[in-house]
Design a protein around this motif. Structure first.
Motif, PDB file in Angstrom:
ATOM      1  N   MET A   1       0.832  -1.217   0.000  1.00  6.94           N
ATOM      2  CA  MET A   1       0.000   0.000   0.000  1.00  6.94           C
ATOM      3  C   MET A   1       0.863   1.264   0.000  1.00  6.94           C
ATOM      4  N   GLU A   2       0.463   2.182  -0.840  1.00  8.64           N
ATOM      5  CA  GLU A   2       1.172   3.470  -0.840  1.00  8.64           C
ATOM      6  C   GLU A   2       0.835   4.254   0.417  1.00  8.64           C
ATOM      7  N   PRO A   3       1.831   4.930   0.964  1.00 12.15           N
ATOM      8  CA  PRO A   3       1.530   5.771   2.132  1.00 12.15           C
ATOM      9  C   PRO A   3       0.596   6.925   1.750  1.00 12.15           C
ATOM     10  N   THR A   4      -0.053   7.510   2.749  1.00  8.63           N
ATOM     11  CA  THR A   4      -0.988   8.604   2.521  1.00  8.63           C
ATOM     12  C   THR A   4      -0.351   9.936   2.936  1.00  8.63           C
ATOM     13  N   HIS A   5      -1.069  11.019   2.637  1.00  5.82           N
ATOM     14  CA  HIS A   5      -0.609  12.339   3.090  1.00  5.82           C
ATOM     15  C   HIS A   5      -0.525  12.375   4.619  1.00  5.82           C
TER      16      HIS A   5
ATOM     17  N   HIS B   1      -3.857  19.387  -9.913  1.00  8.93           N
ATOM     18  CA  HIS B   1      -3.164  18.163 -10.324  1.00  8.93           C
ATOM     19  C   HIS B   1      -1.879  17.943  -9.542  1.00  8.93           C
ATOM     20  N   ASP B   2      -1.195  19.058  -9.164  1.00  2.19           N
ATOM     21  CA  ASP B   2       0.052  18.798  -8.448  1.00  2.19           C
ATOM     22  C   ASP B   2       0.060  19.395  -7.048  1.00  2.19           C
ATOM     23  N   ILE B   3       0.623  18.619  -6.142  1.00  2.00           N
ATOM     24  CA  ILE B   3       0.671  19.034  -4.753  1.00  2.00           C
ATOM     25  C   ILE B   3       2.128  19.231  -4.362  1.00  2.00           C
ATOM     26  N   ASP B   4       2.429  20.362  -3.760  1.00  2.64           N
ATOM     27  CA  ASP B   4       3.793  20.670  -3.344  1.00  2.64           C
ATOM     28  C   ASP B   4       3.826  20.957  -1.851  1.00  2.64           C
ATOM     29  N   TYR B   5       4.850  20.406  -1.193  1.00  2.00           N
ATOM     30  CA  TYR B   5       5.109  20.716   0.199  1.00  2.00           C
ATOM     31  C   TYR B   5       6.452  21.418   0.312  1.00  2.00           C
TER      32      TYR B   5
ATOM     33  N   GLU C   1      17.241  14.149   4.225  1.00  2.00           N
ATOM     34  CA  GLU C   1      16.301  13.730   5.272  1.00  2.00           C
ATOM     35  C   GLU C   1      14.902  13.498   4.703  1.00  2.00           C
ATOM     36  N   ILE C   2      14.498  14.361   3.726  1.00  2.00           N
ATOM     37  CA  ILE C   2      13.196  14.153   3.069  1.00  2.00           C
ATOM     38  C   ILE C   2      13.172  12.751   2.465  1.00  2.00           C
ATOM     39  N   GLU C   3      14.251  12.421   1.771  1.00  2.50           N
ATOM     40  CA  GLU C   3      14.320  11.112   1.120  1.00  2.50           C
ATOM     41  C   GLU C   3      14.254   9.993   2.157  1.00  2.50           C
ATOM     42  N   ALA C   4      15.002  10.165   3.267  1.00  5.07           N
ATOM     43  CA  ALA C   4      15.034   9.126   4.310  1.00  5.07           C
ATOM     44  C   ALA C   4      13.636   8.927   4.911  1.00  5.07           C
ATOM     45  N   ILE C   5      12.937  10.037   5.158  1.00  2.64           N
ATOM     46  CA  ILE C   5      11.594   9.927   5.733  1.00  2.64           C
ATOM     47  C   ILE C   5      10.658   9.200   4.767  1.00  2.64           C
ATOM     48  N   ALA C   6      10.726   9.606   3.485  1.00  6.64           N
ATOM     49  CA  ALA C   6       9.845   8.989   2.493  1.00  6.64           C
ATOM     50  C   ALA C   6      10.139   7.497   2.371  1.00  6.64           C
ATOM     51  N   ARG C   7      11.429   7.154   2.369  1.00 11.74           N
ATOM     52  CA  ARG C   7      11.785   5.732   2.234  1.00 11.74           C
ATOM     53  C   ARG C   7      11.364   4.936   3.473  1.00 11.74           C
ATOM     54  N   SER C   8      11.407   5.594   4.635  1.00  7.15           N
ATOM     55  CA  SER C   8      11.013   4.888   5.860  1.00  7.15           C
ATOM     56  C   SER C   8       9.525   4.533   5.824  1.00  7.15           C
ATOM     57  N   LEU C   9       8.768   5.256   4.977  1.00  7.33           N
ATOM     58  CA  LEU C   9       7.336   4.949   4.835  1.00  7.33           C
ATOM     59  C   LEU C   9       7.101   3.887   3.763  1.00  7.33           C
ATOM     60  N   GLY C  10       8.196   3.486   3.097  1.00 11.02           N
ATOM     61  CA  GLY C  10       8.050   2.511   2.010  1.00 11.02           C
ATOM     62  C   GLY C  10       7.489   3.125   0.739  1.00 11.02           C
ATOM     63  N   ALA C  11       7.595   4.479   0.608  1.00 11.03           N
ATOM     64  CA  ALA C  11       7.037   5.149  -0.564  1.00 11.03           C
ATOM     65  C   ALA C  11       7.993   5.041  -1.751  1.00 11.03           C
ATOM     66  N   ARG C  12       7.431   5.131  -2.955  1.00 13.19           N
ATOM     67  CA  ARG C  12       8.282   5.272  -4.139  1.00 13.19           C
ATOM     68  C   ARG C  12       8.791   6.706  -4.170  1.00 13.19           C
ATOM     69  N   VAL C  13      10.082   6.838  -4.520  1.00 14.68           N
ATOM     70  CA  VAL C  13      10.746   8.132  -4.411  1.00 14.68           C
ATOM     71  C   VAL C  13      11.475   8.434  -5.704  1.00 14.68           C
TER      72      VAL C  13
ATOM     73  N   GLU D   1      -0.754   8.185  -2.396  1.00 16.48           N
ATOM     74  CA  GLU D   1      -2.148   7.997  -2.833  1.00 16.48           C
ATOM     75  C   GLU D   1      -2.280   8.090  -4.350  1.00 16.48           C
ATOM     76  N   GLY D   2      -1.331   7.467  -5.048  1.00 15.72           N
ATOM     77  CA  GLY D   2      -1.441   7.393  -6.502  1.00 15.72           C
ATOM     78  C   GLY D   2      -0.970   8.610  -7.273  1.00 15.72           C
ATOM     79  N   ALA D   3      -0.441   9.632  -6.583  1.00 17.46           N
ATOM     80  CA  ALA D   3       0.008  10.818  -7.305  1.00 17.46           C
ATOM     81  C   ALA D   3       1.391  11.247  -6.808  1.00 17.46           C
ATOM     82  N   TRP D   4       2.186  11.780  -7.721  1.00 16.84           N
ATOM     83  CA  TRP D   4       3.504  12.271  -7.330  1.00 16.84           C
ATOM     84  C   TRP D   4       3.379  13.621  -6.637  1.00 16.84           C
ATOM     85  N   VAL D   5       4.045  13.728  -5.531  1.00 16.35           N
ATOM     86  CA  VAL D   5       4.003  14.923  -4.711  1.00 16.35           C
ATOM     87  C   VAL D   5       5.439  15.427  -4.586  1.00 16.35           C
TER      88      VAL D   5
END
Ligand code: ATP
Ligand code: MG
Length: 448
Positions: A1-5, A36-40, A48-60, A75-79
């Motif tokens: 499962m993809e992680p959520t927001h 269509h696009d969400i930016d944080y 660290e952003i990458e490490a956090i995302a990977r710790s969630l098992g997300a595609r990066v 949730e199915g979209a690139w952020v």
């Protein structure tokens, strides 16, 4: 499962990191349109952003990492998650020539180009941060630079084109001081890469208010640098059949042309360029009026060269040039052969040409709707006839019949073939069903 927001927010919070929703998604939400696009934006550094995302098992994806951006699939979209910026720009340079990271969201927002792109919402607390009056500008429909306009445009002249692109996309208008800053710096557009310029022009032309966007482009003096080929159009007067000069007529045509999602880009550009040849060929006719003899031929050549310079894409450019070249065609709808020749010249794009002709006519002083309706009906009829001609084909050839009945060729062959064709047309015989056709032919010949 993809992680959520929500997963992402929790992970940033657990690390003591800020997370702010920024940019287009917020703007679109306030405008009530789907985004269509969400930016944080965050105070975490890219690693660290990458490490956090990977710790969630997300595609990066890390293609933008050296500019501070990490892409994460949620949730199915690139952020896009980007470290707060605090960069300084080299004059006339690229988008992020020197990335330096900032420490605060305030610093990050101050680096953004327009007030309507410079607010943020805290993803943890919901705090709303609008330091430059972006929400008010959004509600009033105003494009206003953050900070001193000319200085911001000198940092990155692409912002001039982004600003007029927003005029078209959002149907907004330029704040006068912002427009003045654009005027002062428009010549710097010449130093930008063609890819960046073309991407903005393409968005401008496809927006909801392209005429206003193009007029803003001209008004701030950017037309001469972004699309110098079009610079002779403003002020090029026409004859009594036209309400406007070539520029005004062009804007009206771009705004009026009917499109579909698949034809939107091609038709808008064809509308923009259809009269490109007029200033070059304008001459005085014996009756004293302006003439534009062969402007569609010259215009097609100029359009081809322009689109090549823009690196528009070969396939789309080919169609646009074809439409420019043929926009003066006027076959007699009652003349079947003329209609078929017209359609053949357009290689399957006659609907695009009719859309262009109708839009073109929208700012003429005469109404050609009846003619266009008749031409459209004639083209549809020709298409229908062609489809029926295919369907009406007898499954058996003359040779087949001669062999089948072992009789010398004669008028009887045509009689049987027409009968079989008529049955195919009526749906009593399937196209190409030879076995059934043989049965029918035997019956018709009294040999069943
Ligand atoms: P779109 O996504 O439709 O192209 P956008 O405004 O969202 O429009 P992005 O390229 O997605 O543009 O950039 C995201 C945000 O980054 C913008 O909203 C803006 O705040 C900032 N930004 C983008 N380009 C620039 C620039 N050249 N100068 C300053 N800030 C910029
Ligand atoms: Mg965006």
């Amino acid at each position: 499962m993809e992680p959520t927001h929500a997963d992402l927010r929790d992970a940033f919070r657990a690390r003591g990191r800020q997370l702010w929703l920024v940019g287009g998604a917020l703007r679109d939400r306030l405008l009530g349109i789907e985004s269509h696009d969400i930016d944080y934006a965050t105070d975490a550094l890219p690693d660290e952003i990458e490490a956090i995302a990977r710790s969630l098992g997300a595609r990066v994806t890390t293609v933008g990492k050296r500019f501070g951006t990490v892409g994460v699939l949620l949730e199915g979209a690139w952020v896009e998650i980007t470290t707060f910026r605090g960069e300084s720009y080299a004059p006339g340079g690229g988008r992020w020539p020197e990335v330096t990271f900032g420490r605060t969201i305030e610093e990050d927002l101050a680096r953004r180009d327009f007030t309507i792109t410079a607010f943020a919402e805290n993803a943890h607390t919901g705090e709303w941060l609008d330091l430059f009056g972006g929400e008010a500008d959004l509600r009033a429909g105003i494009i206003r630079a953050v900070g001193e306009p000319a200085a911001r445009f000198r940092e990155d002249p692409l912002r001039i084109l982004r600003g007029v692109r927003f005029v078209s996309q959002l149907g907004f208008r330029l704040d006068p001081a912002t427009a003045a800053g654009m005027r002062e710096t428009a010549h710097l557009i010449a130093a930008l890469s063609q890819e960046r310029i073309t991407a903005e022009l393409d968005k401008l032309l496809q927006g909801r208010a392209p005429a206003a966007g193009l007029e803003a482009l001209r008004d701030v003096g950017a037309l001469a640098f972004a699309l110098p080929e079009l610079a002779p159009m403003p002020g090029c007067e026409q004859n009594r059949f036209h309400r406007y000069d070539v520029w005004g007529h062009t804007l009206a045509t771009v705004q009026a042309i009917a499109t579909t999602p698949e034809t939107h880009r091609i038709r808008r550009w064809a509308a923009l360029l259809h009269d490109l040849g007029k200033p070059a060929v304008r001459h005085t006719k014996p009756n004293g009026e302006w003439g534009f003899y062969r402007h569609e031929v010259v215009g097609a050549e100029l359009a081809g060269a322009l689109l090549e310079r823009l690196r528009f894409g070969r396939a789309d450019a080919h169609v646009v040039v074809l439409l420019v070249r043929r926009h003066m065609e006027r076959p007699d709808p009652a003349d079947r052969r003329a209609v078929r020749r017209f359609m053949a010249k357009l290689g399957g794009r006659w609907r695009d040409l009719l859309a262009l002709k109708r839009a073109d006519n929208a700012s003429h002083t005469y109404d050609d709707t009846a003619y266009h309706d008749a031409l459209e009906a004639a083209c549809l009829r020709a298409e229908q006839e062609e489809a029926e001609a295919i369907r009406a084909e007898s499954p058996l050839t003359g040779d087949d019949l001669v062999r089948l009945f072992d009789r010398p060729p004669g008028p009887w062959v045509g009689v049987i073939k027409r009968q079989l064709g008529a049955m195919v047309l009526d749906g009593d015989l399937a196209p190409g069903d030879r076995a059934a056709a043989v049965e029918v032919a035997r019956r018709l010949m009294g040999r069943a």
